[in-house]
Design a protein around this motif. Structure first.
Motif, PDB file in Angstrom:
ATOM      1  N   LYS A  96     -39.024  62.430  44.104  1.00  0.00           N
ATOM      2  CA  LYS A  96     -39.140  61.499  42.983  1.00  0.00           C
ATOM      3  C   LYS A  96     -38.526  62.129  41.733  1.00  0.00           C
ATOM      4  N   ILE A  97     -37.600  61.411  41.132  1.00  0.00           N
ATOM      5  CA  ILE A  97     -36.944  61.889  39.905  1.00  0.00           C
ATOM      6  C   ILE A  97     -37.368  60.978  38.759  1.00  0.00           C
ATOM      7  N   TYR A  98     -37.933  61.586  37.700  1.00  0.00           N
ATOM      8  CA  TYR A  98     -38.442  60.836  36.550  1.00  0.00           C
ATOM      9  C   TYR A  98     -37.471  60.971  35.383  1.00  0.00           C
ATOM     10  N   ILE A  99     -37.005  59.837  34.869  1.00  0.00           N
ATOM     11  CA  ILE A  99     -36.079  59.833  33.724  1.00  0.00           C
ATOM     12  C   ILE A  99     -36.718  59.031  32.603  1.00  0.00           C
ATOM     13  N   SER A 100     -36.937  59.679  31.467  1.00  0.00           N
ATOM     14  CA  SER A 100     -37.574  59.022  30.329  1.00  0.00           C
ATOM     15  C   SER A 100     -36.515  58.427  29.400  1.00  0.00           C
ATOM     16  N   LEU A 101     -36.582  57.091  29.185  1.00  0.00           N
ATOM     17  CA  LEU A 101     -35.640  56.395  28.305  1.00  0.00           C
ATOM     18  C   LEU A 101     -36.416  55.392  27.456  1.00  0.00           C
ATOM     19  N   LYS A 143     -27.653  49.960  31.711  1.00  0.00           N
ATOM     20  CA  LYS A 143     -26.687  49.260  30.865  1.00  0.00           C
ATOM     21  C   LYS A 143     -27.331  48.668  29.627  1.00  0.00           C
ATOM     22  N   ASN A 144     -26.614  48.840  28.512  1.00  0.00           N
ATOM     23  CA  ASN A 144     -26.931  48.179  27.252  1.00  0.00           C
ATOM     24  C   ASN A 144     -28.378  48.415  26.791  1.00  0.00           C
ATOM     25  N   LEU A 145     -28.751  49.686  26.732  1.00  0.00           N
ATOM     26  CA  LEU A 145     -30.048  50.071  26.170  1.00  0.00           C
ATOM     27  C   LEU A 145     -29.820  50.513  24.728  1.00  0.00           C
ATOM     28  N   ASN A 146     -30.261  49.693  23.790  1.00  0.00           N
ATOM     29  CA  ASN A 146     -30.048  49.963  22.368  1.00  0.00           C
ATOM     30  C   ASN A 146     -28.569  50.201  22.050  1.00  0.00           C
ATOM     31  N   GLY A 147     -27.701  49.395  22.698  1.00  0.00           N
ATOM     32  CA  GLY A 147     -26.267  49.466  22.418  1.00  0.00           C
ATOM     33  C   GLY A 147     -25.540  50.586  23.129  1.00  0.00           C
ATOM     34  N   LYS A 148     -26.233  51.318  24.003  1.00  0.00           N
ATOM     35  CA  LYS A 148     -25.595  52.408  24.741  1.00  0.00           C
ATOM     36  C   LYS A 148     -25.828  52.209  26.241  1.00  0.00           C
ATOM     37  N   ASN A 149     -24.996  52.890  27.037  1.00  0.00           N
ATOM     38  CA  ASN A 149     -25.183  52.926  28.482  1.00  0.00           C
ATOM     39  C   ASN A 149     -25.511  54.362  28.879  1.00  0.00           C
ATOM     40  N   TYR A 150     -26.367  54.513  29.867  1.00  0.00           N
ATOM     41  CA  TYR A 150     -26.812  55.841  30.283  1.00  0.00           C
ATOM     42  C   TYR A 150     -26.510  56.046  31.766  1.00  0.00           C
ATOM     43  N   THR A 151     -25.981  57.224  32.109  1.00  0.00           N
ATOM     44  CA  THR A 151     -25.676  57.517  33.506  1.00  0.00           C
ATOM     45  C   THR A 151     -26.252  58.868  33.922  1.00  0.00           C
ATOM     46  N   MET A 152     -26.577  58.962  35.191  1.00  0.00           N
ATOM     47  CA  MET A 152     -27.004  60.232  35.775  1.00  0.00           C
ATOM     48  C   MET A 152     -26.510  60.259  37.210  1.00  0.00           C
ATOM     49  N   THR A 153     -25.899  61.378  37.615  1.00  0.00           N
ATOM     50  CA  THR A 153     -25.383  61.507  38.979  1.00  0.00           C
ATOM     51  C   THR A 153     -25.896  62.789  39.604  1.00  0.00           C
ATOM     52  N   PHE A 154     -26.402  62.680  40.833  1.00  0.00           N
ATOM     53  CA  PHE A 154     -26.772  63.843  41.626  1.00  0.00           C
ATOM     54  C   PHE A 154     -25.943  63.834  42.899  1.00  0.00           C
ATOM     55  N   ASN A 155     -25.055  64.818  43.047  1.00  0.00           N
ATOM     56  CA  ASN A 155     -24.280  64.976  44.269  1.00  0.00           C
ATOM     57  C   ASN A 155     -24.831  66.145  45.077  1.00  0.00           C
ATOM     58  N   ASN A 156     -24.502  66.182  46.359  1.00  0.00           N
ATOM     59  CA  ASN A 156     -24.917  67.284  47.234  1.00  0.00           C
ATOM     60  C   ASN A 156     -26.423  67.532  47.192  1.00  0.00           C
ATOM     61  N   LEU A 157     -27.200  66.461  47.401  1.00  0.00           N
ATOM     62  CA  LEU A 157     -28.642  66.632  47.500  1.00  0.00           C
ATOM     63  C   LEU A 157     -28.961  67.661  48.584  1.00  0.00           C
ATOM     64  N   TYR A 198     -41.285  53.185  29.333  1.00  0.00           N
ATOM     65  CA  TYR A 198     -40.308  54.175  28.874  1.00  0.00           C
ATOM     66  C   TYR A 198     -39.800  55.097  29.984  1.00  0.00           C
ATOM     67  N   MET A 199     -39.999  54.732  31.254  1.00  0.00           N
ATOM     68  CA  MET A 199     -39.580  55.654  32.298  1.00  0.00           C
ATOM     69  C   MET A 199     -38.967  54.938  33.502  1.00  0.00           C
ATOM     70  N   ASN A 243     -31.789  65.267  30.908  1.00  0.00           N
ATOM     71  CA  ASN A 243     -33.200  65.628  30.993  1.00  0.00           C
ATOM     72  C   ASN A 243     -33.918  64.773  32.031  1.00  0.00           C
ATOM     73  N   TYR A 244     -34.669  65.427  32.895  1.00  0.00           N
ATOM     74  CA  TYR A 244     -35.406  64.708  33.926  1.00  0.00           C
ATOM     75  C   TYR A 244     -36.511  65.626  34.452  1.00  0.00           C
ATOM     76  N   GLY A 245     -37.450  65.026  35.164  1.00  0.00           N
ATOM     77  CA  GLY A 245     -38.455  65.798  35.882  1.00  0.00           C
ATOM     78  C   GLY A 245     -38.442  65.354  37.335  1.00  0.00           C
ATOM     79  N   TRP A 246     -38.939  66.192  38.221  1.00  0.00           N
ATOM     80  CA  TRP A 246     -38.976  65.763  39.617  1.00  0.00           C
ATOM     81  C   TRP A 246     -40.195  66.298  40.339  1.00  0.00           C
ATOM     82  N   ASP A 247     -40.561  65.586  41.386  1.00  0.00           N
ATOM     83  CA  ASP A 247     -41.746  65.895  42.174  1.00  0.00           C
ATOM     84  C   ASP A 247     -41.447  65.438  43.603  1.00  0.00           C
TER      85      ASP A 247
END
Length: 221
Positions: A80-85, A110-124, A141-142, A69-73
């Motif tokens: 600009k890519i907005y990621i809420s965590l 890394k290590n946000l509440n015991g978890k790791n989060y990843t996001m990858t965008f290829n071929n922009l 939170y963002m 989940n993300y938003g962009w502008d």
């Protein structure tokens, strides 16, 4: 170390003797000594350095979650890519990493509440400037990923894949014959619809054909 060097020489000699020994009892003694020396050498040897990938993996801990989940502008200069965590604002800066290339970026939290989060965008969709791109704390939170455009032009979407998908969909409906375009839309609705939608389209189709041909002609979708 000198002691370790001596052990290795002893081991080499034991191995040499093993190649010459023919009596079972002698061989058994030599094999036992070989195992003993190998264990001592292992205990004396300094641990091998981990490569960067292993180091990174071991430092992560927990388990990794893919961000979907993300938003962009965009502005003239940035996409600009907005990621809420939730809770990301409490992490040290080094726990939020973004790697950019000219046509991609990947985010690791890394290590946000015991978890790791990843996001990858290829071929922009278009090239970005690696040096001018960054990540910022947009608000609590963002995470905000700032991709610096190489050229100041409007992006219709984020990736080349999205563009191709939109063009393919547009081509299916953008035909010279308006009735054919409508037919394509109906086919898409029928394929993606539930049973109620299929019944509705079937009924409308049959009624339309009855008016046109004064007879029952089955739907051909």
């Amino acid at each position: 170390p000198l002691f370790l060097n001596q052990l290795q020489k002893d081991l080499e000699e034991v191995k040499e003797l093993l190649t010459k020994a023919s009596r079972k009892r002698v061989r058994d003694v030599l094999v036992a000594e070989k195992h003993k020396l190998e264990l001592e050498i292992k205990n004396q040897s300094p641990p091998k350095p981990k490569d960067a990938a292993e180091e990174e993996k071991s430092s992560l801990g927990g388990y990794t979650v893919k961000i979907n989940n993300y938003g962009w502008d965009q502005s003239d200069k940035f996409v600009k890519i907005y990621i809420s965590l939730n809770g990301v604002q409490k992490l040290p800066a080094e726990n939020v990493q973004v790697n950019f290339t000219e046509r991609s970026f990947d985010l690791l939290v890394k290590n946000l509440n015991g978890k790791n989060y990843t996001m990858t965008f290829n071929n922009l969709l278009k090239p970005i400037s690696v040096e001018g791109s960054s990540r910022k704390a947009s608000a609590p939170y963002m995470v905000l990923v700032m991709c610096k455009k190489k050229r100041e032009e409007k992006w219709d979407c984020l990736t080349q894949v999205e563009k191709e998908s939109k063009e393919k969909e547009k081509a299916a409906y953008d035909t010279a014959d308006p009735s054919e375009g409508l037919m394509n839309i109906l086919k898409k609705m029928y394929a993606e619809g539930d049973d109620e939608m299929k019944r509705t389209i079937n009924k409308a189709w049959v009624e339309s054909r009855e008016k046109q041909y004064k007879g029952d002609i089955p739907m051909d979708i």
